[in-house]
Write an enzyme that holds these catalytic residues in place. Structure first.
Site, PDB file in Angstrom:
ATOM      1  N   ASP A 200       0.772  -1.413  -0.070  1.00 42.73           N
ATOM      2  CA  ASP A 200       0.058   0.059  -0.191  1.00 42.73           C
ATOM      3  C   ASP A 200       0.869   1.064  -0.089  1.00 42.73           C
ATOM      4  O   ASP A 200       1.739   1.415   0.878  1.00 42.73           O
ATOM      5  CB  ASP A 200      -0.846  -0.229   1.139  1.00 42.73           C
ATOM      6  CG  ASP A 200      -1.847  -1.040   1.273  1.00 42.73           C
ATOM      7  OD1 ASP A 200      -1.928  -1.911   0.141  1.00 42.73           O
ATOM      8  OD2 ASP A 200      -2.948  -0.952   2.195  1.00 42.73           O
TER       9      ASP A 200
ATOM     10  N   ASP B  89     -15.407  -3.010  -2.104  1.00 46.66           N
ATOM     11  CA  ASP B  89     -15.116  -2.858  -0.614  1.00 46.66           C
ATOM     12  C   ASP B  89     -16.331  -2.529  -0.079  1.00 46.66           C
ATOM     13  O   ASP B  89     -17.299  -1.819  -0.148  1.00 46.66           O
ATOM     14  CB  ASP B  89     -14.223  -1.670  -0.298  1.00 46.66           C
ATOM     15  CG  ASP B  89     -13.005  -1.734  -1.252  1.00 46.66           C
ATOM     16  OD1 ASP B  89     -12.409  -2.778  -1.486  1.00 46.66           O
ATOM     17  OD2 ASP B  89     -12.627  -0.650  -1.786  1.00 46.66           O
TER      18      ASP B  89
END
EC number: 5.3.1.16
Length: 242
Positions: free
Chosen positions: A8, A129
């Site tokens: 990330d 998500d």
């Protein structure tokens, strides 16, 4: 089951967030390329990259870091975060990214996503998500009124490479994945589902493999040394061989 270690990116550094909260950031490494090389050395064939700045800004931000990673390792790389128009897709695929995760634009512009999947067959991954089963968008800053399964079913039959399904409640919390939700999503769809969020132990890897998932994204557990990436890859392979 494929294991996708995660990098990330925020500000060019390798970080992890808790439940997608930008205020709960931990910087694990200033050199994402070295992290990618470590993953490759451990036997990883796949790499999941998230441009956290891009997810919030709505366009790719950490392109220099992404380019460096792709150039440094011989892995199947996918990127998510800020991939919201065709120009970004063309540019990123040109960088050598193998597949791109599209989330926010898929729910806000479903016809566009459907058409774009056909233009770039098996290059786009539907990123869903979910918070309490409902789809979250814009870097998890907004929660929609659409259920995760409802959104996924809108695109069945399209040439999508896979579905990355992230359970926000478990992401980065080191408390185990939502195996039931992941199993139910995979069972309901005729496309590969990659589980994301909460993988903490090797038993979690085994549970997801036994639940029939196509892949699992592993992040914080690797950075905090909860288990070795090579062991996770071996367990996933053993499950596939059974």
């Amino acid at each position: 089951m494929q294991i996708w270690p995660a990098i990330d990116l925020r500000g060019g550094k390798c970080v992890r967030l808790r439940q997608g909260d930008y205020a709960q950031e931990t910087v694990f490494n200033d050199d994402p390329v070295s992290v990618a090389k470590e993953f490759a050395a451990a036997g990883a064939k796949h790499l999941h990259i998230v441009d956290l700045d891009g997810a919030r800004e709505g366009l790719p931000v950490n392109l220099p870091s992404v380019q460096d990673i792709v150039n440094a390792v011989d892995m199947e790389c996918e990127l998510g975060g800020g991939v919201r128009d065709e120009q970004a897709i063309i540019e990123l695929l040109g960088f050598g990214i193998d597949r791109l995760v599209v989330g926010t634009s898929a729910i806000k512009q479903p016809d566009w996503f459907r058409d774009t999947c056909r233009k770039f067959p098996n290059k786009l991954v539907l990123g869903i998500d979910a918070r309490d089963g409902m789809v979250a968008t814009d870097g998890w800053l907004e929660t929609s009124s659409v259920s995760a399964l409802e959104l996924a079913r809108q695109f069945e039959g399209e040439p999508i490479a896979a579905l990355v399904y992230t359970d926000i409640a478990t992401d980065g919390m080191m408390a185990g994945p939502n195996v039931r939700a992941m199993r139910d999503m995979q069972a309901a769809l005729d496309l590969p589902v990659v589980a994301s969020g909460g993988v903490t132990t090797l038993d979690d890897v085994r549970d997801l493999a036994q639940a029939g998932l196509s892949g699992a994204i592993v992040g914080r557990a690797l950075y905090e040394g909860a288990f070795q990436l090579s062991d996770a890859i071996q367990i996933a392979q053993e499950a596939a061989d059974k």
